[in-house]
Design a protein around this motif. Sequence first.
Motif, PDB file in Angstrom:
ATOM      1  N   ILE A 152      -6.188  -2.619   5.978  1.00 57.31           N
ATOM      2  CA  ILE A 152      -5.932  -2.088   4.640  1.00 57.31           C
ATOM      3  C   ILE A 152      -4.522  -1.520   4.618  1.00 57.31           C
ATOM      4  CG2 ILE A 152      -6.561  -0.297   2.977  1.00 57.31           C
ATOM      5  CD1 ILE A 152      -9.456  -0.600   3.889  1.00 57.31           C
ATOM      6  N   SER A 153      -3.697  -1.979   3.700  1.00 59.76           N
ATOM      7  CA  SER A 153      -2.297  -1.538   3.675  1.00 59.76           C
ATOM      8  C   SER A 153      -2.172  -0.089   3.220  1.00 59.76           C
ATOM      9  CB  SER A 153      -1.478  -2.446   2.751  1.00 59.76           C
ATOM     10  OG  SER A 153      -1.945  -2.334   1.416  1.00 59.76           O
ATOM     11  N   GLY A 154      -3.039   0.330   2.311  1.00 55.24           N
ATOM     12  CA  GLY A 154      -2.997   1.714   1.840  1.00 55.24           C
ATOM     13  C   GLY A 154      -2.313   1.867   0.504  1.00 55.24           C
ATOM     14  N   ALA A 155      -2.627   0.978  -0.423  1.00 57.76           N
ATOM     15  CA  ALA A 155      -2.085   1.108  -1.781  1.00 57.76           C
ATOM     16  C   ALA A 155      -2.587   2.396  -2.410  1.00 57.76           C
ATOM     17  CB  ALA A 155      -2.506  -0.091  -2.629  1.00 57.76           C
ATOM     18  N   ILE A 156      -1.825   2.936  -3.354  1.00 60.98           N
ATOM     19  CA  ILE A 156      -2.175   4.204  -4.002  1.00 60.98           C
ATOM     20  C   ILE A 156      -3.592   4.151  -4.559  1.00 60.98           C
ATOM     21  CG2 ILE A 156      -1.677   5.646  -6.008  1.00 60.98           C
ATOM     22  CD1 ILE A 156       1.283   5.105  -5.552  1.00 60.98           C
ATOM     23  N   GLN A 157      -3.951   3.004  -5.130  1.00 63.55           N
ATOM     24  CA  GLN A 157      -5.281   2.867  -5.742  1.00 63.55           C
ATOM     25  C   GLN A 157      -6.377   3.109  -4.714  1.00 63.55           C
ATOM     26  OE1 GLN A 157      -7.773   0.422  -5.328  1.00 63.55           O
ATOM     27  NE2 GLN A 157      -9.023   0.995  -7.090  1.00 63.55           N
ATOM     28  N   HIS A 158      -6.188   2.625  -3.504  1.00 69.58           N
ATOM     29  CA  HIS A 158      -7.206   2.803  -2.468  1.00 69.58           C
ATOM     30  C   HIS A 158      -7.185   4.227  -1.924  1.00 69.58           C
ATOM     31  CE1 HIS A 158     -10.103   1.478   0.514  1.00 69.58           C
ATOM     32  NE2 HIS A 158      -9.409   2.151   1.423  1.00 69.58           N
ATOM     33  N   LEU A 159      -5.992   4.756  -1.683  1.00 66.82           N
ATOM     34  CA  LEU A 159      -5.873   6.111  -1.137  1.00 66.82           C
ATOM     35  C   LEU A 159      -6.540   7.142  -2.042  1.00 66.82           C
ATOM     36  CD1 LEU A 159      -2.201   6.187   0.223  1.00 66.82           C
ATOM     37  CD2 LEU A 159      -4.304   5.561   1.413  1.00 66.82           C
ATOM     38  N   ALA A 160      -6.482   6.912  -3.357  1.00 61.53           N
ATOM     39  CA  ALA A 160      -7.086   7.851  -4.305  1.00 61.53           C
ATOM     40  C   ALA A 160      -8.586   7.980  -4.091  1.00 61.53           C
ATOM     41  CB  ALA A 160      -6.811   7.403  -5.739  1.00 61.53           C
ATOM     42  N   GLY A 161      -9.203   6.962  -3.494  1.00 56.91           N
ATOM     43  CA  GLY A 161     -10.647   6.983  -3.312  1.00 56.91           C
ATOM     44  C   GLY A 161     -11.122   7.467  -1.964  1.00 56.91           C
ATOM     45  N   MET A 162     -10.183   7.673  -0.997  1.00 55.05           N
ATOM     46  CA  MET A 162     -10.664   8.023   0.344  1.00 55.05           C
ATOM     47  C   MET A 162      -9.817   9.055   1.082  1.00 55.05           C
ATOM     48  SD  MET A 162      -8.026   6.428   1.871  1.00 55.05           S
ATOM     49  CE  MET A 162      -8.356   6.462   3.620  1.00 55.05           C
ATOM     50  N   LYS A 163      -8.744   9.531   0.483  1.00 52.51           N
ATOM     51  CA  LYS A 163      -7.831  10.390   1.246  1.00 52.51           C
ATOM     52  C   LYS A 163      -8.388  11.782   1.505  1.00 52.51           C
ATOM     53  CE  LYS A 163      -4.961  11.789  -2.706  1.00 52.51           C
ATOM     54  NZ  LYS A 163      -3.600  11.740  -3.259  1.00 52.51           N
ATOM     55  N   ASP A 164      -9.515  12.149   0.878  1.00 50.46           N
ATOM     56  CA  ASP A 164     -10.151  13.436   1.155  1.00 50.46           C
ATOM     57  C   ASP A 164     -11.108  13.352   2.342  1.00 50.46           C
ATOM     58  OD1 ASP A 164      -8.850  14.758  -0.906  1.00 50.46           O
ATOM     59  OD2 ASP A 164     -10.398  14.281  -2.376  1.00 50.46           O
ATOM     60  N   ILE A 205      -6.329   0.870  11.335  1.00 48.51           N
ATOM     61  CA  ILE A 205      -5.966  -0.243  12.218  1.00 48.51           C
ATOM     62  C   ILE A 205      -5.234  -1.270  11.373  1.00 48.51           C
ATOM     63  CG2 ILE A 205      -6.823  -2.060  13.747  1.00 48.51           C
ATOM     64  CD1 ILE A 205      -9.336  -0.354  14.195  1.00 48.51           C
ATOM     65  N   ASN A 206      -3.964  -1.490  11.683  1.00 46.96           N
ATOM     66  CA  ASN A 206      -3.151  -2.420  10.896  1.00 46.96           C
ATOM     67  C   ASN A 206      -1.993  -2.907  11.763  1.00 46.96           C
ATOM     68  OD1 ASN A 206      -1.271  -3.492   8.785  1.00 46.96           O
ATOM     69  ND2 ASN A 206      -2.817  -2.654   7.405  1.00 46.96           N
ATOM     70  N   LYS A 207      -1.658  -4.181  11.650  1.00 43.34           N
ATOM     71  CA  LYS A 207      -0.572  -4.709  12.480  1.00 43.34           C
ATOM     72  C   LYS A 207       0.812  -4.374  11.932  1.00 43.34           C
ATOM     73  CE  LYS A 207      -0.605  -9.342  10.349  1.00 43.34           C
ATOM     74  NZ  LYS A 207      -0.827 -10.784  10.612  1.00 43.34           N
ATOM     75  N   ASP A 208       0.871  -3.894  10.681  1.00 41.32           N
ATOM     76  CA  ASP A 208       2.143  -3.506  10.065  1.00 41.32           C
ATOM     77  C   ASP A 208       2.353  -2.009  10.256  1.00 41.32           C
ATOM     78  OD1 ASP A 208       4.389  -3.058   8.560  1.00 41.32           O
ATOM     79  OD2 ASP A 208       3.456  -3.519   6.624  1.00 41.32           O
ATOM     80  N   GLU A 209       3.285  -1.639  11.122  1.00 45.93           N
ATOM     81  CA  GLU A 209       3.494  -0.215  11.407  1.00 45.93           C
ATOM     82  C   GLU A 209       4.086   0.545  10.226  1.00 45.93           C
ATOM     83  OE1 GLU A 209       7.858  -0.386  13.620  1.00 45.93           O
ATOM     84  OE2 GLU A 209       6.019  -0.471  14.808  1.00 45.93           O
ATOM     85  N   GLU A 210       4.569  -0.182   9.203  1.00 48.24           N
ATOM     86  CA  GLU A 210       5.130   0.446   8.003  1.00 48.24           C
ATOM     87  C   GLU A 210       4.093   0.588   6.892  1.00 48.24           C
ATOM     88  OE1 GLU A 210       8.149   1.683   7.961  1.00 48.24           O
ATOM     89  OE2 GLU A 210       8.552   0.938   9.972  1.00 48.24           O
ATOM     90  N   ALA A 211       2.852   0.197   7.159  1.00 52.65           N
ATOM     91  CA  ALA A 211       1.809   0.252   6.125  1.00 52.65           C
ATOM     92  C   ALA A 211       1.606   1.686   5.652  1.00 52.65           C
ATOM     93  CB  ALA A 211       0.494  -0.312   6.665  1.00 52.65           C
ATOM     94  N   PRO A 212       1.509   1.907   4.335  1.00 52.91           N
ATOM     95  CA  PRO A 212       1.334   3.268   3.799  1.00 52.91           C
ATOM     96  C   PRO A 212       0.095   3.983   4.307  1.00 52.91           C
ATOM     97  CG  PRO A 212       1.924   1.723   2.043  1.00 52.91           C
ATOM     98  CD  PRO A 212       1.652   0.909   3.271  1.00 52.91           C
ATOM     99  N   ILE A 213      -0.914   3.248   4.759  1.00 50.59           N
ATOM    100  CA  ILE A 213      -2.146   3.868   5.225  1.00 50.59           C
ATOM    101  C   ILE A 213      -1.874   4.826   6.373  1.00 50.59           C
ATOM    102  CG2 ILE A 213      -2.716   2.036   6.883  1.00 50.59           C
ATOM    103  CD1 ILE A 213      -5.263   3.890   4.653  1.00 50.59           C
ATOM    104  N   PHE A 214      -0.838   4.545   7.167  1.00 52.29           N
ATOM    105  CA  PHE A 214      -0.541   5.410   8.315  1.00 52.29           C
ATOM    106  C   PHE A 214      -0.019   6.780   7.889  1.00 52.29           C
ATOM    107  CE2 PHE A 214      -0.107   1.209  10.593  1.00 52.29           C
ATOM    108  CZ  PHE A 214      -1.215   1.388  11.404  1.00 52.29           C
ATOM    109  N   GLN A 215       0.444   6.903   6.650  1.00 52.36           N
ATOM    110  CA  GLN A 215       0.943   8.192   6.166  1.00 52.36           C
ATOM    111  C   GLN A 215      -0.180   9.197   5.949  1.00 52.36           C
ATOM    112  OE1 GLN A 215       3.412   7.534   2.708  1.00 52.36           O
ATOM    113  NE2 GLN A 215       4.612   5.946   3.724  1.00 52.36           N
TER     114      GLN A 215
END
Length: 316
Positions: free
Chosen positions: A263-275, A282-292
């Motif tokens: 999961i890259s971590g788009a704002i739409q997804h983060l809004a539903g799980m960041k709490d 787990i993502n192969k792109d180290e720049e993916a927003p999910i890591f933030q």
Amino acid sequence: MSILVYAEHDNASIKPVTLNVVAAAKAIAAKAGGEIHVLVAGSDCAAAAAEAAKIEGVAKVLKADAPEYGAKLAENVAPLLVKLAGGYDYILAPTTTGGRNVLPRAAALLDVQGISDISEVVEADTFVRPIYAGNALATVKSSDAKKLITVRGTAFDAVAAEGGSAAVEEVGSAGDAGLSSFVGQELTKSERPELTSARVIISGGRGMQSGDNFAMLERIADKLGAAVGASRAAVDAGFVPNDYQVGQTGKVVAPELYIAVGISGAIQHLAGMKDSKVIVAINKDEEAPIFQVADYGLVADLFQAVPELEAELSKA
């Protein structure tokens, strides 16, 4: 200053999110005073009403048992809320599909401004709610005599399901509005926990590449007693059904452990799980927003990392 909570239930039992809404009602009662009542509207819903009567902090349960409430159609339930509104200063419902469907209609019928998705009670008339997909918080103050509010369940710790001894009172039906009818539904059958009440969730995104690959996540979910979720990209691609979707336009969750796979971590997804209490990505792109937002991140190919995780869990 009485408070009415619209209960989510399946006619046989109360949905866990109702306990979070009662917690929000208790926060309001601490500022404004008054009793907390719970409305159970359904068909053959005596069992659900009896369960609601045991909820901590509930003084009374109103049971509206009629065929027209069996499907919880907003066109029928909203007039019932309007009928009961005379005795209440606050009417609360969860920010779920059902709550978001019923409360705005009832607010319009009462000619008041509904307040959606509150996450904090500041004062008796002042509330905090997330906006811009949770990237900002708005503090809103209502001057309406009656306040109709939907509550973000993940923002309030659930009250105890046991310990109360409220009286159950029968209330008459407001009748069938005749504006809509229930035709049918297709439900996904699963032995796993429901997304919004699961302690652990493992979700997959576009990186899963196909619906067949979600079997990897399902095996891990079975070992962890977890629910399986997905990003909107995975749902839109047809990998999994809509009811798996976590995000702003899906389900808002806050489990103890959330594992995001591919999961890259788009704002739409983060809004539903960041709490979530602990987030693992787990993502192969180290720049993916999910890591933030992740507490633990693994930069790796999921098709190598997930089987390794499953192997380690098998040893435990």
